[in-house]
Design a protein around this motif. Structure first.
Motif, PDB file in Angstrom:
ATOM      1  N   GLN A 810      15.194  69.998  38.042  1.00 15.15           N
ATOM      2  CA  GLN A 810      14.835  71.337  37.594  1.00 15.15           C
ATOM      3  C   GLN A 810      14.797  71.412  36.074  1.00 15.15           C
ATOM      4  O   GLN A 810      13.919  72.039  35.493  1.00 15.15           O
ATOM      5  N   GLU A 811      15.753  70.739  35.479  1.00 12.83           N
ATOM      6  CA  GLU A 811      15.826  70.776  34.022  1.00 12.83           C
ATOM      7  C   GLU A 811      14.691  69.972  33.402  1.00 12.83           C
ATOM      8  O   GLU A 811      14.123  70.354  32.390  1.00 12.83           O
ATOM      9  N   LEU A 812      14.360  68.830  34.039  1.00  8.41           N
ATOM     10  CA  LEU A 812      13.273  67.997  33.513  1.00  8.41           C
ATOM     11  C   LEU A 812      11.924  68.691  33.657  1.00  8.41           C
ATOM     12  O   LEU A 812      10.963  68.355  32.946  1.00  8.41           O
ATOM     13  N   ALA A 813      11.863  69.663  34.565  1.00  7.08           N
ATOM     14  CA  ALA A 813      10.620  70.416  34.702  1.00  7.08           C
ATOM     15  C   ALA A 813      10.316  71.218  33.436  1.00  7.08           C
ATOM     16  O   ALA A 813       9.175  71.649  33.201  1.00  7.08           O
ATOM     17  N   LYS A 814      11.348  71.466  32.622  1.00  8.56           N
ATOM     18  CA  LYS A 814      11.186  72.212  31.356  1.00  8.56           C
ATOM     19  C   LYS A 814      10.867  71.259  30.198  1.00  8.56           C
ATOM     20  O   LYS A 814      10.913  71.654  29.044  1.00  8.56           O
ATOM     21  N   TRP A 815      10.619  69.962  30.505  1.00 13.01           N
ATOM     22  CA  TRP A 815      10.446  68.943  29.453  1.00 13.01           C
ATOM     23  C   TRP A 815       9.419  69.377  28.407  1.00 13.01           C
ATOM     24  O   TRP A 815       9.721  69.389  27.205  1.00 13.01           O
ATOM     25  N   ASN A 816       8.275  69.738  28.821  1.00 14.59           N
ATOM     26  CA  ASN A 816       7.221  70.046  27.849  1.00 14.59           C
ATOM     27  C   ASN A 816       7.510  71.334  27.093  1.00 14.59           C
ATOM     28  O   ASN A 816       7.269  71.427  25.890  1.00 14.59           O
ATOM     29  N   SER A 817       8.050  72.337  27.811  1.00 17.29           N
ATOM     30  CA  SER A 817       8.246  73.633  27.179  1.00 17.29           C
ATOM     31  C   SER A 817       9.524  73.718  26.357  1.00 17.29           C
ATOM     32  O   SER A 817       9.585  74.436  25.358  1.00 17.29           O
ATOM     33  N   THR A 818      10.544  72.992  26.745  1.00 20.20           N
ATOM     34  CA  THR A 818      11.860  73.177  26.129  1.00 20.20           C
ATOM     35  C   THR A 818      12.327  71.980  25.295  1.00 20.20           C
ATOM     36  O   THR A 818      12.893  72.154  24.206  1.00 20.20           O
ATOM     37  N   TYR A 819      12.090  70.766  25.794  1.00 22.14           N
ATOM     38  CA  TYR A 819      12.774  69.617  25.185  1.00 22.14           C
ATOM     39  C   TYR A 819      11.879  68.671  24.373  1.00 22.14           C
ATOM     40  O   TYR A 819      12.340  68.031  23.447  1.00 22.14           O
ATOM     41  N   ARG A 820      10.642  68.564  24.718  1.00 23.32           N
ATOM     42  CA  ARG A 820       9.804  67.521  24.117  1.00 23.32           C
ATOM     43  C   ARG A 820       9.695  67.642  22.603  1.00 23.32           C
ATOM     44  O   ARG A 820       9.810  66.655  21.870  1.00 23.32           O
ATOM     45  N   GLY A 821       9.486  68.863  22.138  1.00 30.25           N
ATOM     46  CA  GLY A 821       9.311  69.031  20.701  1.00 30.25           C
ATOM     47  C   GLY A 821      10.525  68.563  19.931  1.00 30.25           C
ATOM     48  O   GLY A 821      10.406  67.832  18.931  1.00 30.25           O
ATOM     49  N   GLU A 822      11.711  68.978  20.380  1.00 29.67           N
ATOM     50  CA  GLU A 822      12.940  68.564  19.702  1.00 29.67           C
ATOM     51  C   GLU A 822      13.144  67.057  19.821  1.00 29.67           C
ATOM     52  O   GLU A 822      13.615  66.391  18.888  1.00 29.67           O
ATOM     53  N   PHE A 823      12.794  66.505  20.986  1.00 28.86           N
ATOM     54  CA  PHE A 823      12.945  65.056  21.191  1.00 28.86           C
ATOM     55  C   PHE A 823      12.077  64.283  20.192  1.00 28.86           C
ATOM     56  O   PHE A 823      12.520  63.312  19.579  1.00 28.86           O
ATOM     57  N   GLU A 824      10.838  64.762  19.993  1.00 31.97           N
ATOM     58  CA  GLU A 824       9.943  64.067  19.083  1.00 31.97           C
ATOM     59  C   GLU A 824      10.424  64.180  17.636  1.00 31.97           C
ATOM     60  O   GLU A 824      10.178  63.296  16.821  1.00 31.97           O
ATOM     61  N   ARG A 825      11.139  65.253  17.324  1.00 29.70           N
ATOM     62  CA  ARG A 825      11.610  65.435  15.951  1.00 29.70           C
ATOM     63  C   ARG A 825      12.879  64.665  15.640  1.00 29.70           C
ATOM     64  O   ARG A 825      13.062  64.168  14.532  1.00 29.70           O
ATOM     65  N   SER A 826      13.777  64.477  16.606  1.00 27.40           N
ATOM     66  CA  SER A 826      15.108  63.969  16.233  1.00 27.40           C
ATOM     67  C   SER A 826      15.715  62.966  17.210  1.00 27.40           C
ATOM     68  O   SER A 826      16.929  62.729  17.167  1.00 27.40           O
ATOM     69  N   ALA A 827      14.933  62.370  18.072  1.00 31.66           N
ATOM     70  CA  ALA A 827      15.504  61.386  19.006  1.00 31.66           C
ATOM     71  C   ALA A 827      16.012  60.150  18.247  1.00 31.66           C
ATOM     72  O   ALA A 827      15.453  59.736  17.213  1.00 31.66           O
ATOM     73  N   THR A 828      17.085  59.578  18.749  1.00 29.00           N
ATOM     74  CA  THR A 828      17.641  58.334  18.182  1.00 29.00           C
ATOM     75  C   THR A 828      16.825  57.137  18.663  1.00 29.00           C
ATOM     76  O   THR A 828      16.484  57.042  19.847  1.00 29.00           O
ATOM     77  N   TYR A 829      16.542  56.216  17.746  1.00 30.52           N
ATOM     78  CA  TYR A 829      15.686  55.061  18.078  1.00 30.52           C
ATOM     79  C   TYR A 829      16.484  53.755  17.912  1.00 30.52           C
ATOM     80  O   TYR A 829      17.080  53.500  16.866  1.00 30.52           O
ATOM     81  N   VAL A 830      16.519  52.951  18.966  1.00 32.10           N
ATOM     82  CA  VAL A 830      17.131  51.607  18.930  1.00 32.10           C
ATOM     83  C   VAL A 830      16.028  50.577  19.147  1.00 32.10           C
ATOM     84  O   VAL A 830      15.321  50.629  20.167  1.00 32.10           O
ATOM     85  N   ASN A 831      15.900  49.645  18.214  1.00 31.74           N
ATOM     86  CA  ASN A 831      14.784  48.679  18.256  1.00 31.74           C
ATOM     87  C   ASN A 831      15.320  47.252  18.404  1.00 31.74           C
ATOM     88  O   ASN A 831      15.895  46.681  17.472  1.00 31.74           O
ATOM     89  N   ASN A 832      15.155  46.683  19.581  1.00 35.14           N
ATOM     90  CA  ASN A 832      15.532  45.279  19.842  1.00 35.14           C
ATOM     91  C   ASN A 832      14.293  44.397  20.015  1.00 35.14           C
ATOM     92  O   ASN A 832      14.346  43.354  20.683  1.00 35.14           O
ATOM     93  N   THR A 833      13.208  44.793  19.409  1.00 37.17           N
ATOM     94  CA  THR A 833      11.940  44.091  19.624  1.00 37.17           C
ATOM     95  C   THR A 833      12.003  42.645  19.165  1.00 37.17           C
ATOM     96  O   THR A 833      11.529  41.737  19.872  1.00 37.17           O
ATOM     97  N   GLU A 834      12.586  42.407  17.998  1.00 35.76           N
ATOM     98  CA  GLU A 834      12.614  41.032  17.481  1.00 35.76           C
ATOM     99  C   GLU A 834      13.478  40.129  18.360  1.00 35.76           C
ATOM    100  O   GLU A 834      13.137  38.974  18.614  1.00 35.76           O
TER     101      GLU A 834
END
Length: 1024
Positions: A810-834
């Motif tokens: 139910q909460e993930l159903a609000k992804w686009n309206s409630t959470y996505r914008g904030e996620f794109e602005r401030s999500a933590t990024y871990v990079n193990n590509t190398e």
């Protein structure tokens, strides 16, 4: 015999009073080192604790060694070892099955051993028996006993002392086998005895097949074994046992007996040296010297065999004495064992060489290589004594004195060898002087370090390498001696008029000289010195080489013409007989002198009847013999080929072996690829099929678990730009898929109870992950995550209905309206590509490294664990032999064509010749080794990968051809060049064969043809 009862003290040396030789005097010093001036530990008088199990095993081993002799004895040893392994693997086998195993194995030996096998030196025979055992149906090859036998027989690097490894190979390794076989025999007989004591079925089976023949029960007790009449001839065990209450007396009595035994051995050694000296003086190894008769030879063989059995008994007695001394004083026991083995080895070396000195012809010396084994065993004896000095200790003076005495024996042997080889003493003296120098270095060591011992061992290895060439040097020197005599004859009498201003006298000069040169052409050039005897090797022809490779090794291509033809006839590949032609290399020298003698003295030449005919016939016999290899066949409707079947089959056999090698490498490649469709020999960044790599970022991202709704992809979440190495790994490595998914769930969950209500609070964590499946788990390559505080997510009453809860979907159903914008602005990024790129890259290049490591290891291993599968060494050895023979056949059969046809010569002998490890150019092994080096920094398994890897083609010298994708360029190129270059050769050979059939040219050795034509011309001129 009661081991716990001790009688009166038995004074050491009460039977003595005699003056020992230098060798035994040194042992007396050893006795003194323990009896007169013992260490503090040795001064402490204690009761000797007898390890009855060890004593029982030692006595049983002594009983068996004292009776085992020759081929049958070794068969019984190997059969017993195999039975132990069989029982270990089949604990429920019946007595009949155990007996049947032994009978079947012995029958297998009897059916497979050839007459040539029975004449092999001990070490080589051991290898043959080990090979036959491994090939025997029902043999348990990986049993502990068989593994030990394998290591003792085949272990190249033997840990001798400290961190040192035995670097001395070849002849020296035969001595390593001599030392190891004591331990192997003890292990075998101990295993037999141990099983027999616990397993009545095994005991009965072994006794019925082996024990009854040697008058022993595998489970015999100490009293019975001690009562062995053979034992009484060597060791007085009761005399030692009487001193059990006093460890010092015990040690003194045992070492006294060791000194007496050394005295007997020293007497024997002096006798062997004297016999060798007499034989060397009576039958010096030089051209024209008297040779022993067959009766002398056979008598010497019998005498040496009897003596060697005596030496073996003495060696067994030494081991028992060393064991007994060790119960009271372990250090003293090691001295008795080490010194005893050294003296036994010297005795065996000198005694064994007597049969060579008594050989009635050179062939027995060359094919038996006893001279090589003798020198190698001496070097090995010195090296084997080095462990007594390990660990930087200061050796006891008594040990040093004993080694000085051993050195004196080697020096005596050196004197006898100089007498024997008076024509080549300089080379032999050089080897022995170096050997004696190293021995002197050993005996003067003080506080030796392992570095010092390694240096000595390295010097001994270099000496042994020179010894390894001794058989060839002997042959070359003897040839040179004969050639020198012929040259001196030519120098003196060819050009006689010019030298002396006189006409040559017929009776005193021309007649004898021409006859001597004719004899050299007709007889000496095909003597055993220059030409390999024809016929299969066996009791009636012990001087015949064992196989074509042996013939070529000893005599070269030109000395093996008759042998190779006869061998091909015996294989059904050629027909007819060319007899034993002369060696053209030797024939040409007197032929050239004879031709000049004829031309310079026509008046004398005309007086000789039949001499030229015989001389020419000897040369024509050479030509007829080599022509047999190139004789063309008549084409037929079904087979239009002109080239004969013999050469065609030889080339096809070589090509077939090359194909089998490629098939084996293909199997290895398939096993390592594990079904991957990638090109393991290409780049780690090679292109992959479109289905293996996304071309665009997805619009939505599924749940990692597959139970939650998909979410639209945030802008920063990407995976199409991952390093290519990951996509290659996904394509090639099973279960290594790269995925993009979200892993969302409640976190920080807390449940509390308040006034009858159950209240749960939590936060929502949303994670987007790029995952790489790896070895059964998931590796996170990239991760974007953010936690969203939620507060109360569930409130329910403990007893009353009602309440409210929010679920994750139910909460993930609000992804686009409630959470996505904030996620794109401030999500933590871990990079193990190398890290993922390196993991994928190392896996990819690790496959290539593993592949070439497997191949190079298999190529270098003559005794793989699974010889039916791991065939590369055997196949490459076979390929080398086939290539060598093919090259020899063509050099002999098409010698004239080769002088005219550059294409044929280039593919047969030149830089573009067919692939093989031949004539110092290891096209096969060096190419694979280079490929491995292109991946690996070291020789470890798995190896350390290079930072930059260009693939197997880099720095290749011999193999550089275009190969189909996903194939090993080295293996493919080896097989492709095999076909390409032999195809070219066969086309040229077809042309020349047709010319031969049509009479357009004649084959033969051009130099011989020129000499023949010159002699005939000179004779015609002389006769007008």
């Amino acid at each position: 015999m009661r081991l716990t009862l001790v009688g009166r003290r038995r004074r050491p040396g009460r039977h003595g009073g005699r003056i020992f030789t230098a060798l035994v005097a040194a042992v007396v010093m050893t006795v003194a080192g323990f009896a007169v001036a013992p260490s503090a530990a040795a001064n402490k008088v204690t009761r000797v604790i007898i390890k009855t199990d060890e004593l029982r095993a030692g006595l049983f081993s002594l009983h068996m060694r004292a009776r085992l002799a020759g081929v049958d004895g070794f068969k019984d040893l190997m059969t017993s070892a195999s039975l132990v392994g069989f029982r270990q693997a089949n604990p429920d086998a019946t007595a009949a099955q155990l007996t049947g195993h032994m009978v079947a194995l012995r029958n297998h030996y009897d059916s497979k051993l050839t007459a040539g096998d029975l004449q092999r030196p001990a070490y080589q025979f051991a290898l043959r028996m080990l090979e036959l055992t491994a090939l025997a149906p029902g043999a348990v090859k990986n049993s502990p006993v068989m593994r030990e036998l394998l290591e003792a027989t085949l272990g190249i690097q033997l840990a001798n002392y400290g961190d040192m490894l035995d670097q001395v190979k070849a002849s020296q390794f035969q001595h390593s086998w001599y030392l190891q076989q004591y331990g192997v025999q003890e292990r075998v007989w101990q295993s037999v005895q141990t099983l027999a004591l616990a397993d009545a079925t095994f005991r009965d089976a072994w006794n019925s097949q082996v024990g009854t023949r040697y008058d022993v029960d595998a489970a015999a007790d100490i009293a019975t074994l001690s009562a062995d009449p053979q034992l009484a001839n060597w060791v007085d065990i009761p005399a030692i046992m009487e001193n059990q209450i006093n460890s010092v007396w015990w040690t003194q009595e045992a070492t006294r007996q060791a000194a007496v035994l050394l005295n007997r051995l020293n007497t024997q050694i002096r006798g062997y040296n004297e016999d060798l000296r007499v034989l060397s003086e009576q039958y010096p190894l030089r051209n024209g010297a008297a040779k022993p008769s067959e009766q002398v030879y056979q008598a010497t063989v019998a005498k040496s065999a009897s003596a060697q059995q005596w030496i073996g008994h003495a060696g067994s007695a030494f081991e028992i004495l060393a064991l007994l001394v060790g119960f009271a004083n372990p250090a003293a026991g090691k001295v008795i064992s080490g010194v005893g083995k050294g003296v036994i080895q010297i005795a065996s070396a000198i005694n064994g060489y007597q049969t060579t000195a008594a050989s009635k012809d050179l062939g027995k010396i060359l094919t038996s290589v006893t001279t090589q084994a003798l020198a190698g065993n001496i070097a090995g004896a010195i090296s084997a004594l080095l462990p007594l000095f390990g660990g930087g200790t200061n050796p006891d003076p008594a040990i040093r004195a004993e080694l000085v005495a051993l050195r004196q024996q080697v020096a005596q042997l050196h004197e006898n060898m100089n007498t024997r080889f008076d024509r080549i003493d300089q080379a032999l003296a050089g080897i022995y002087i170096d050997m004696l120098t190293q021995f002197q270095t050993v005996v003067t060591l003080q506080n030796a370090t392992n570095a010092q011992l390694r240096q000595i061992n390295t010097q001994l290895a270099r000496i042994t390498e020179r010894i390894d060439l001794w058989g060839s040097l002997l042959l070359n020197v003897e040839r040179d001696n004969k050639i020198k005599e012929t040259k001196e004859l030519i120098d003196e009498f060819v050009g006689y008029r010019t030298q002396f201003g006189l006409e040559m006298d017929y009776v005193n000069h021309y007649g004898p000289v021409s006859s001597a040169l004719r004899f050299d052409m007709k007889d000496e050039a095909k003597s055993l010195l220059f030409a390999a005897p024809i016929g299969p090797r066996g009791p009636s022809r012990p001087d015949a080489p064992e196989d074509p490779d042996a013939a070529l090794d000893l005599y070269g291509p030109y000395g093996s013409i008759g042998y190779l033809h006869d061998e091909a006839v015996r294989r059904g590949k050629l027909s007819g007989s060319v007899g034993l032609p002369a060696n053209p290399e030797m024939w040409l020298l007197p032929a050239t002198g004879y031709q000049m003698l004829l031309a310079q003295n026509p008046q004398h030449a005309a007086r000789v009847t039949g001499q030229v005919t015989e001389a020419v016939a000897s040369g024509e016999a050479i030509q007829e013999a080599v022509k047999a290899f190139s004789a063309p066949r008549k084409p037929t409707a079904g087979n239009p080929r002109w080239m004969n079947d013999f050469l065609y089959d030889a080339i096809m056999a070589y090509r077939q072996t090359a194909h089998q090698m490629e098939q084996r490498t293909s199997t290895i490649r398939t096993e390592i690829a594990q079904g991957g469709q990638h090109d393991m020999f290409g780049s780690a960044t090679q292109p992959v099929p479109a289905k293996e790599k996304p071309i665009a970022e997805p619009t939505t991202v599924p749940s990692c678990a597959g139970t939650l709704p998909a979410l639209s992809r945030p802008a920063q979440v990407r995976y199409t730009d991952l390093p290519q190495e990951l996509w290659v790994a996904q394509w090639g490595k099973p279960d290594s898929k790269v995925t993009l998914c979200h892993d969302s769930d409640w976190v920080n969950v807390l449940t509390r109870h308040m006034g009858g209500w159950e209240v749960t609070t939590a936060d929502l964590e949303i994670k987007f992950q790029v995952r790489q499946r790896w070895n059964g788990g998931n590796q996170i390559v990239r991760e974007w995550s953010k936690v969203f505080p939620q507060g109360v997510i569930c409130r329910t009453h403990e007893t009353l209905p009602g309440g409210e809860c929010r679920f994750i979907d139910q909460e993930l159903a609000k992804w686009n309206s409630t959470y996505r914008g904030e996620f794109e602005r401030s999500a933590t990024y871990v990079n193990n590509t190398e890290e993922a790129r390196k993991r994928s890259r190392d896996w990819f290049y690790g496959q290539g490294a593993r592949y070439y490591t497997t191949i190079t290891s298999e190529l270098a291993n003559p005794n793989p664990a699974n010889p039916q599968v791991q065939t590369l060494h055997r196949l490459n050895t076979q390929l080398t032999s086939q290539a060598r023979l093919m090259q020899v056949y063509l050099k002999l059969g098409f010698a004239t064509a080769l002088t005219q046809d550059e294409v044929l010569a280039l593919n047969l002998l030149g830089v573009d010749r067919f692939p093989a490890d031949l004539n110092g150019l290891n096209m096969i092994t060096d190419s694979f080794e280079q490929a491995r080096a292109n991946y690996c920094l070291d020789r470890e398994t798995p190896c350390t990968l290079r930072g930059t890897i260009e693939g197997p083609r880099a720095d290749q010298v011999r193999f550089s051809c275009a190969n189909p994708a996903k194939t090993d360029p080295i293996a493919y190129c080896a097989e492709w060049l095999t076909y390409d270059r032999t195809d070219t050769m066969m086309k040229r050979l077809e042309v020349w064969s047709e010319k031969l059939d049509k009479g357009e040219y004649d084959e033969g050795l051009p130099a011989v043809d020129r000499a023949l034509r010159s002699i005939e011309t000179a004779d015609r001129i002389a006769r007008g």
